[in-house]
Write an enzyme that holds these catalytic residues in place. Structure first.
Site, PDB file in Angstrom:
ATOM      1  N   PHE A   1       0.830  -1.206   0.000  1.00 36.68           N
ATOM      2  CA  PHE A   1       0.000   0.000   0.000  1.00 36.68           C
ATOM      3  C   PHE A   1       0.869   1.263   0.000  1.00 36.68           C
ATOM      4  O   PHE A   1       1.841   1.343   0.750  1.00 36.68           O
ATOM      5  CB  PHE A   1      -0.863  -0.055   1.268  1.00 36.68           C
TER       6      PHE A   1
ATOM      7  N   SER B   1       3.275  -6.729   2.649  1.00 38.32           N
ATOM      8  CA  SER B   1       1.999  -6.109   2.971  1.00 38.32           C
ATOM      9  C   SER B   1       0.916  -6.539   1.978  1.00 38.32           C
ATOM     10  O   SER B   1       0.686  -7.738   1.801  1.00 38.32           O
ATOM     11  CB  SER B   1       2.187  -4.585   3.008  1.00 38.32           C
ATOM     12  N   LEU B   2       0.282  -5.597   1.275  1.00 35.60           N
ATOM     13  CA  LEU B   2      -0.701  -5.978   0.252  1.00 35.60           C
ATOM     14  C   LEU B   2      -0.045  -6.800  -0.855  1.00 35.60           C
ATOM     15  O   LEU B   2      -0.694  -7.646  -1.481  1.00 35.60           O
ATOM     16  CB  LEU B   2      -1.345  -4.725  -0.372  1.00 35.60           C
TER      17      LEU B   2
ATOM     18  N   ASP C   1       5.156  -9.689   6.208  1.00 35.54           N
ATOM     19  CA  ASP C   1       4.086  -9.073   6.984  1.00 35.54           C
ATOM     20  C   ASP C   1       2.829  -8.837   6.135  1.00 35.54           C
ATOM     21  O   ASP C   1       2.415  -7.679   5.912  1.00 35.54           O
ATOM     22  CB  ASP C   1       4.564  -7.768   7.637  1.00 35.54           C
TER      23      ASP C   1
ATOM     24  N   HIS D   1       5.919  -2.732  10.618  1.00 33.72           N
ATOM     25  CA  HIS D   1       5.456  -3.310   9.346  1.00 33.72           C
ATOM     26  C   HIS D   1       6.602  -3.409   8.329  1.00 33.72           C
ATOM     27  O   HIS D   1       6.693  -4.371   7.579  1.00 33.72           O
ATOM     28  CB  HIS D   1       4.334  -2.420   8.820  1.00 33.72           C
TER      29      HIS D   1
END
Ligand SMILES: [Ca+2]
Ligand SMILES: [Ca+2]
Length: 470
Positions: free
Chosen positions: A99, A174-175, A198, A285
């Site tokens: 993101f 992430s995404l 993550d 993150h």
């Protein structure tokens, strides 16, 4: 009542909306893609032109400047990849950002650069910033396009060059982890490996495997959890749910050491203001890709221990590694013999608070001698690869013949132990000048190898005592 009835009729007509694109196929907003508790909004991904996925190819021959591969060009003429530095006799590792992030961000190319020091590889940074810099809910749908584009790339490699999907590794942050999962699903789990750095929690945690990263998306799936606190209220972006064959929870998976710094100290970091702000809002993150990057250069510096919980691990109850060994978190996780013996295998370890994040855990057992006094006992390790700092093993009453154990994570891999140094202190003025010693010190490495050291001597406070093998 009439209103509710009318509404449900209206909603009913909306169900089943879908968009279709050449080569990528159709994308619907049916459940579970949308309209479930975790993703109530019925929205569709953007068109591929708006997500605008790009592939930046780095290789050992061009480690600093990427060769841009427009997918549209590749499809029209697969020989464009043949004219690049892409080599079909090498593995291919894709790296997908998350993101708000972008493919030109330094951390992606830095992973490639570290890879080039240990292997020959096609390293492809996937950029989808046009689709990631929007509202989170929309971005979480746009990853379906990114995953489809990567899957299509893999299929072109296979059809045009007989390149095996098992030589493909997709690393997603992430995404990007879920984009990797979607790419893997679209290639029927034939991709060799997916690493989730993550994986993002919102819109994915607790959803069906179809829409998120899961072990069926590749032959082997490994995951690093660094921000597993709940999104509400802790803003922990990452999943706490296990979604791989091997799920690593470094430092417990929630709060990473070195992430408690205030915003000012972050901004004066050498990486500059943007990196500073990034770290301030999402330090935990972002640690996942930093650990991965360091793991490439430290093949045994991220051993993960099987354990019931992080609390049990910190209570020193999960050492050493079992007979089958410990998997390494990060790049070398695929070397673990039992990597696909099961899914959702959980491992714990500690890392450092800054790069180099690698650590080597030791267990030390000290048998005391000399006077009975209160104080602290520290030891340092000396081996054929290096020497450690001093680590505290015990504080309290130093009773002769008593035995005390502790575990610690050294920033130095000492290799085979050659000697140990013992020191004690209490900062209490004592005119009798008491002397304390260690008759025996046992050091255990994470592979279970034990080294014993002995001494007949005692020393005064703050004086080093050297123990030799016995
Ligand atoms: Ca999946
Ligand atoms: Ca979380």
């Amino acid at each position: 009542m009439l209103l509710i009835w009318t509404l449900s009729l209206l909603l009913g007509t909306v169900v089943g909306k879908e968009v279709c694109f050449p080569r990528l196929g159709c994308f619907s907003d049916d459940t579970p893609w949308a309209g479930i508790a975790q993703r109530p909004l019925k929205i569709l991904p953007w068109v591929p032109e708006d997500v605008n996925t790009h592939f930046f190819l780095y290789t050992n021959e061009n480690p600093d400047n990427y060769q841009v591969r427009e997918l549209i060009e590749l499809i029209a003429d697969p020989s464009t990849i043949a004219n690049s530095n892409f080599r079909t006799d090498r593995k291919t590792r894709f790296i997908i950002h998350g993101f708000i992030d972008k493919g030109e961000e330094k951390w992606l190319a830095n992973i490639c650069k570290n890879l080039f020091t240990v292997e020959s590889v096609n390293c492809i940074c996937v950029d989808w910033k046009s689709g990631s810099r929007t509202g989170y809910t929309q971005a979480s749908q746009n990853i379906r396009i990114v995953g489809a584009e990567v899957a299509y790339f893999v299929q072109v490699l296979q059809s045009a060059f007989e390149y095996s999907p098992s030589d493909v590794h997709i690393i997603g942050h992430s995404l990007g982890s879920h984009a990797a999962g979607e790419a893997g699903r679209r290639t029927n789990g034939t991709v060799g490996r997916i690493t989730g750095l993550d994986p993002a929690e919102p819109c994915f945690e607790g959803t069906p495997e179809l829409v998120r990263l899961d072990p069926s998306d590749a032959q082997f799936v490994d995951v690093i959890h660094t921000d597993a606190s709940p999104i509400i209220p802790n803003l922990g972006f990452g999943m706490s749910q296990t979604v791989g064959h091997l799920d690593f929870f470094p430092n417990g998976g929630k709060e990473m050491p070195g992430c408690q710094k205030n915003i000012l100290s972050q901004i004066v970091d050498i990486d500059g203001i943007w990196e500073g702000t990034r770290d301030f809002v999402a330090c935990n993150h972002l640690r996942s890709y930093k650990y991965y990057s360091d793991s490439i250069l430290n093949p045994d510096g991220f051993a993960g221990f099987p354990c019931a919980s992080y609390n049990v691990f910190t209570a020193n109850k999960c050492f050493p590694c079992p007979s089958e060994g410990c998997p390494q978190m990060g790049h070398y996780a695929d070397r673990f013999p039992g990597k696909t013996n099961g899914v959702n295998q959980i491992f714990y370890l500690n890392t450092g608070d800054a790069s180099n994040f690698a650590r080597w855990r030791y267990k030390v057992t000290v048998t005391l001698s000399g006077k009975k006094v209160r104080g602290h006992v520290l030891i340092s390790l000396y081996g054929n690869k290096g020497n450690s700092k001093q680590y505290e093993i015990f504080k309290g009453t130093l009773q002769p013949h008593s035995t005390h154990s502790n575990e610690f994570d050294s920033d130095v891999d000492v290799g085979d132990l050659q000697k140990v140094k013992f020191i004690w202190y209490n900062k209490v003025i004592n005119p009798t000048l008491p002397r304390v010693g260690a008759s025996q010190i046992m050091v255990e490495r994470n592979d279970g190898k034990v080294f014993n050291f002995c001494s007949q001597e005692t020393v005064r406070e703050d004086t080093l005592l050297t123990l030799t093998p016995c």
